[in-house]
Design an enzyme around this catalytic site. Structure first.
Site, PDB file in Angstrom:
ATOM      1  N   CYS A  27      33.463  -0.040  62.842  1.00  0.00           N
ATOM      2  CA  CYS A  27      32.033   0.140  62.660  1.00  0.00           C
ATOM      3  C   CYS A  27      31.363  -1.158  63.118  1.00  0.00           C
ATOM      4  O   CYS A  27      31.874  -1.841  63.998  1.00  0.00           O
ATOM      5  CB  CYS A  27      31.697   0.490  61.213  1.00  0.00           C
ATOM      6  SG  CYS A  27      32.270  -0.707  59.991  1.00  0.00           S
ATOM      7  N   MET A  28      30.258  -1.551  62.516  1.00  0.00           N
ATOM      8  CA  MET A  28      29.525  -2.713  63.002  1.00  0.00           C
ATOM      9  C   MET A  28      30.231  -4.030  62.685  1.00  0.00           C
ATOM     10  O   MET A  28      30.094  -5.002  63.424  1.00  0.00           O
ATOM     11  CB  MET A  28      28.112  -2.734  62.403  1.00  0.00           C
ATOM     12  CG  MET A  28      27.209  -1.668  62.955  1.00  0.00           C
ATOM     13  SD  MET A  28      25.535  -1.767  62.295  1.00  0.00           S
ATOM     14  CE  MET A  28      24.992  -3.320  63.014  1.00  0.00           C
TER      15      MET A  28
END
Length: 457
Positions: A27-28
């Site tokens: 993810c981020m």
């Protein structure tokens, strides 16, 4: 070997080697892996890998490395292992069964509740969409701010900015439908088709029970219900359909039945649930006022620690869809601001050079709304500073709630969120942000940190 390649190699080694990695995604800020045999992973050694800021041990092992670098390290891991990012190797059914049992046992040991599992399911639907949501939200926010300050919205450039920023949100239902189907083990394209049922503009031409259907009624909640239902049907229809005609009969029946079920039942139910959530939350903010903001902001960071905060994305979207803006996001954004204030206090107070180096790397992205490096690399390992950061966040949240600050789109928090706030509230949002910084700093400086805490960092 470059820095990212070396880091990727060390992570793979501590995970028990390439053969022990079942799936790989990110993810981020986090590399997310499933393992064939979690007992083969050296978690202590993994935490000591240079660049690893922390771990979240869940049904998916999450390795916190920070924004930007997470993409490069995951790509390097993909190249070394030969695995596709966001893929699952299904060539060995026995390994899949073993992994499922191991993950289930691990979850049971942690006393995971059904509610937590439900939130994780929701989070898994939205995590892959976060980069696109952040980018689109920021472009929309900048565009709206420019228009509010006098730029002509009719110019070709501003119209193009609107198309670039608003396109994702116009068709977000399709992406959510696709990811919901993936999460529940169905065909992604059918999930996307279920999402289209909710946003199809031709709904306005259909009258049902004496009233025209409302385009978008039920929002993302309705989309997830429709997509989950089509997966349910697909799996059960396939059991009775001969393999020779499965590709034709199964999806056709699943979509046809889901279509009528959505228009008659699922869309109204989604709308009902949406009303309960949005109106209930608005009542909490109206009645509780400052106290509501204080509690919501002060308790948000523990949700971030578990990764369950992504499950709130449909709530933010429903608020914007229902009332036109989102008064919840500015309050929750104070969680990251409290962390920034706490990190500044520790940086100026500690003599531990390694800790100062981690803080120095985490502060810029923390101020830009990515708080996980500071949470997992600084405040959470130290213990008490995590609590004082939450207290600082609570003060900022109370301020945001008092002035009823709201955003017109969703995106990262921190300083960039100012572009998503109503133009006449931008200064107030920034004041609340600074207040959270200051109180996070003061609480941590006064009683949240002492040098002895840093000896094991």
């Amino acid at each position: 070997m470059g820095k990212e390649q070396q880091m990727a190699h060390s992570i793979i080694e501590k995970l028990g080697g390439s053969s022990n990695i079942q799936s790989l995604m990110h993810c981020m800020t986090r590399i997310r892996v499933n393992l064939h045999d979690p007992s083969k992973a050296d978690l202590k050694g993994l935490k000591d890998v240079d660049g690893v800021l922390g771990l979240v041990e869940d049904d998916t092992l999450q390795i916190i490395v920070g924004p930007g670098i997470v993409n490069r390290v995951t790509l390097a891991m993909s190249e070394e292992t030969g695995m596709n990012i966001e893929s699952v190797d299904e060539t060995n059914p026995m390994d899949l069964e073993q992994m499922a049992r191991m993950n289930k046992d691990a979850i049971n040991k942690k006393n995971a509740t059904p509610f937590k599992q439900f939130l994780r399911k929701i989070a898994s639907i939205f995590i892959p969409l976060i980069p696109a949501i952040v980018a689109s939200g920021l472009i929309m926010g900048i565009t709206n701010a420019a228009i509010n300050y006098g730029v002509d919205r009719e110019t070709s450039f501003m119209q193009m900015m609107g198309v670039i920023g608003g396109g994702l949100f116009a068709y977000l239902a399709v992406f959510v439908g696709i990811n919901t189907a993936k999460e529940f083990g169905g065909t992604p394209a059918l999930g996307g088709a279920a999402g289209i049922l909710i946003i199809n503009p031709n709904l306005a031409n259909i009258t049902l029970f004496g009233d025209p259907l409302v385009v978008g009624r039920g929002g993302l909640i309705g989309v997830m219900l429709a997509a989950a239902f089509i997966v349910f049907l697909e799996k059960r229809i396939r059991k009775f359909v001969p393999a020779a005609i499965d590709i034709i009969v199964t999806p056709t029946l699943a979509l046809l039945i889901t279509g009528f079920a959505t228009l008659y039942v699922l869309q109204p139910v989604g709308g009902f649930l949406s009303d309960i959530i949005t109106k209930g939350l608005l009542n909490i903010l109206d009645v509780g006022g400052i106290f509501s903001g204080l509690i919501l902001a002060g308790t948000f960071l523990p949700l971030v620690v578990t990764g369950l905060h992504q499950g709130l994305t449909p709530v933010h979207m429903e608020l914007i869809n229902t009332i036109g803006d989102d008064p919840l996001l500015p309050i929750l954004a104070m969680g990251g601001a409290g962390q920034v204030g706490a990190a500044f206090a520790i940086y100026f107070k500690t003599k531990n050079q390694r800790l100062r180096k981690v803080i120095k790397g985490g502060l810029p992205v923390g101020m830009l709304g990515i708080g996980e490096p500071l949470i997992f690399g600084v405040t959470l390992p130290l213990g008490r500073p995590f609590l004082t950061a939450c207290l600082g966040a609570a003060v900022g949240g109370a301020f945001q709630a008092f002035f009823k600050i709201a955003t017109v789109a969703i995106g990262v928090s921190g300083i960039p969120l100012v572009f998503l706030v109503h133009a006449n509230e931008m200064v107030l949002y920034l004041v609340g942000l600074v207040i959270a910084y200051i109180f996070g700093f003061l609480f941590t400086w006064t009683f949240g940190f002492k040098e002895s805490m840093a000896k094991d960092i």
